[in-house]
Design an enzyme around this catalytic site. Structure first.
Site, mmCIF file in Angstrom:
data_model
loop_
_atom_site.group_PDB
_atom_site.id
_atom_site.type_symbol
_atom_site.label_atom_id
_atom_site.label_comp_id
_atom_site.label_asym_id
_atom_site.label_seq_id
_atom_site.Cartn_x
_atom_site.Cartn_y
_atom_site.Cartn_z
ATOM 1 N N LYS A 35 13.988 56.725 -19.892
ATOM 2 C CA LYS A 35 14.731 56.463 -18.651
ATOM 3 C C LYS A 35 13.809 55.790 -17.625
ATOM 4 C CE LYS A 35 13.829 61.252 -17.356
ATOM 5 N NZ LYS A 35 14.366 62.622 -17.389
ATOM 6 N N TYR A 252 -4.581 49.826 9.695
ATOM 7 C CA TYR A 252 -3.547 50.151 10.686
ATOM 8 C C TYR A 252 -3.776 51.522 11.309
ATOM 9 C CZ TYR A 252 -0.593 46.233 9.229
ATOM 10 O OH TYR A 252 -0.082 44.998 8.969
HETATM 11 C C1 LIG Z 1 13.413 63.321 -18.226
HETATM 12 C C2 LIG Z 1 13.842 64.430 -19.089
HETATM 13 C C3 LIG Z 1 13.041 64.844 -20.167
HETATM 14 C C4 LIG Z 1 11.646 64.328 -20.405
HETATM 15 O O1 LIG Z 1 10.787 64.983 -19.493
HETATM 16 P P1 LIG Z 1 9.188 64.807 -19.485
HETATM 17 O O2 LIG Z 1 8.759 65.795 -18.472
HETATM 18 O O3 LIG Z 1 8.942 63.407 -19.048
HETATM 19 O O4 LIG Z 1 8.722 65.087 -20.854
HETATM 20 C C5 LIG Z 1 13.561 65.812 -21.006
HETATM 21 N N1 LIG Z 1 14.774 66.353 -20.798
HETATM 22 C C6 LIG Z 1 15.562 66.002 -19.739
HETATM 23 C C7 LIG Z 1 16.878 66.650 -19.547
HETATM 24 C C8 LIG Z 1 15.106 65.042 -18.850
HETATM 25 O O5 LIG Z 1 15.868 64.716 -17.798
#
Ligand SMILES: *Cc1c(COP(=O)(O)O)cnc(C)c1O
Length: 356
Positions: A35, A252
């Site tokens: 994702k 800044y």
């Molecule tokens: C993003 C996600 C994962 C993966 O998580 P990591 O901490 O990156 O290993 C697994 N399960 C769900 C439901 C997620 O949303």
């Protein structure tokens, strides 16, 4: 010479991490989380490489999954948030996607569409994260309702809120709720993200769901996790050097003031690239072969680093903002955030280079 700020993505390191993850996973199938553009690493090249070593992919929402199908990614794909509307239900059918179902309103959508789903349905059960999902008590009725709609294959899933801490109360309670749930039902199951895999909270399940560990940015480098390697290196080079006398401020708002005559290196990367403006004075920046402290506020296009202790620093000396030399989580700790956020918030103006 163009601006030297680039993102290098080491696809060989990604394959290596997938192989290490396979060792952690035992007999479980691997659903790789890609994702958010593969955590900022480029979803298409990463998914193409991972296709050779994992059993499927997880993305957050439908458009991400459809993009993968359009690039000929053929492995099973899970849409973690499930359908938002009727159009999503149709896309899921058309592209042969798996979906998570977390609420009755989603099942209503399926019922209205009237499709028979042949891919497994993932049923999200809330064991304590309290973000999404059915309560464990509701799960049997949900399964019954889906059976009545013609579904035959279902996978129970849950998610740890604090998998980094295997003995926290939240984790122990979730573990207990999960064991009770899966002991009472015969369905396939999936509970572990990276932290839970590394901390062996997974107990035997049919699927594990690693994300961050595939990119080598997991929460720990202890034990077997040591052999996971960072995939992304965020690089630049020194563009200017100046002497700043004791008592003068840099950047800044004059946040940082020189307590000695100082040598300051300016590096062409800023919050416009996704380098966090929240970075405090002292945030490590890797220059040549050591850590030097960021000083002064991050600008949109530049940062300033105190290299007084590196008098040989030159124009074009290589800089790493994070990567193989400097763990992204170490930088994140100085910015009030976590590695996940730094990886996923990089902006489109940083050119990406893939190597294998
Ligand atoms: C993003 C996600 C994962 C993966 O998580 P990591 O901490 O990156 O290993 C697994 N399960 C769900 C439901 C997620 O949303």
């Amino acid at each position: 010479m163009p601006r030297p700020t680039t993102l290098s993505v080491d696809l060989a390191a990604l394959s290596h991490n997938a192989a290490v993850t396979r060792r952690f996973a035992g007999n479980s199938k691997i659903l790789a989380s890609v994702k958010a553009n593969a955590y900022g690493h480029g979803i298409i090249p990463c998914s193409e490489v991972l296709s050779q070593s994992v059993d499927g992919f997880a993305v957050a929402f439908c458009e991400e999954a459809v993009g993968l199908r359009q690039h000929n990614i053929a492995l099973p794909l899970l849409v973690l948030e499930g359908p938002f509307d009727r159009a999503d239900v149709e896309a899921i059918k058309e592209h042969d996607l798996m979906m998570t179902l977390h609420s009755h309103h989603q099942i209503d959508l399926l019922e209205k569409a009237g499709y028979q789903y042949t891919t497994p349905l993932w049923i999200k059960v809330d064991t304590g994260m309290h973000r999404l999902g059915f309560s464990p008590a509701e799960a049997p009725q949900v399964i019954k309702r889906l059976r009545q709609l013609g579904a035959d294959s279902m996978i129970l899933m849950s998610h740890y809120a604090d998998g980094e801490n295997p003995s926290s109360t939240v984790t122990l309670n979730q573990q207990q709720a999960w064991q009770a749930l899966t002991a009472s039902m015969a369905s396939e199951s999936s509970v572990a993200n990276s932290a839970a895999i590394i901390n062996t909270l997974a107990t035997p399940t049919d699927w594990v769901r690693p994300g961050i560990m595939l990119y080598g940015a997991q929460h720990t480098d202890k034990g077997t996790a040591k052999s996971l390697t960072p995939v992304m290196s965020f690089k630049s080079a020194v563009m200017a050097l100046r002497q700043v006398p004791e008592g003068e401020t840099v950047g800044y708002g004059g946040r940082w003031r020189a307590t000695r005559d100082s040598l300051i290196a300016t590096v062409p990367v800023g919050y416009g690239d996704g380098y966090p403006r929240g970075a405090e004075d002292g945030t490590p920046v890797w220059i040549q072969d050591g850590r030097f402290p960021l000083v002064g506020r991050v600008s949109m296009d530049m940062i300033t680093v105190d290299v007084t202790d590196f008098p040989n620093c030159q124009l074009d000396t290589p800089v790493e903002l994070w990567g193989k030399n400097l763990p992204v989580n170490e930088v994140a700790r100085h910015c009030g955030t976590i590695g996940y956020e730094l990886l996923t918030r990089l902006t489109g103006r940083v050119p990406m280079r893939f190597s294998d």
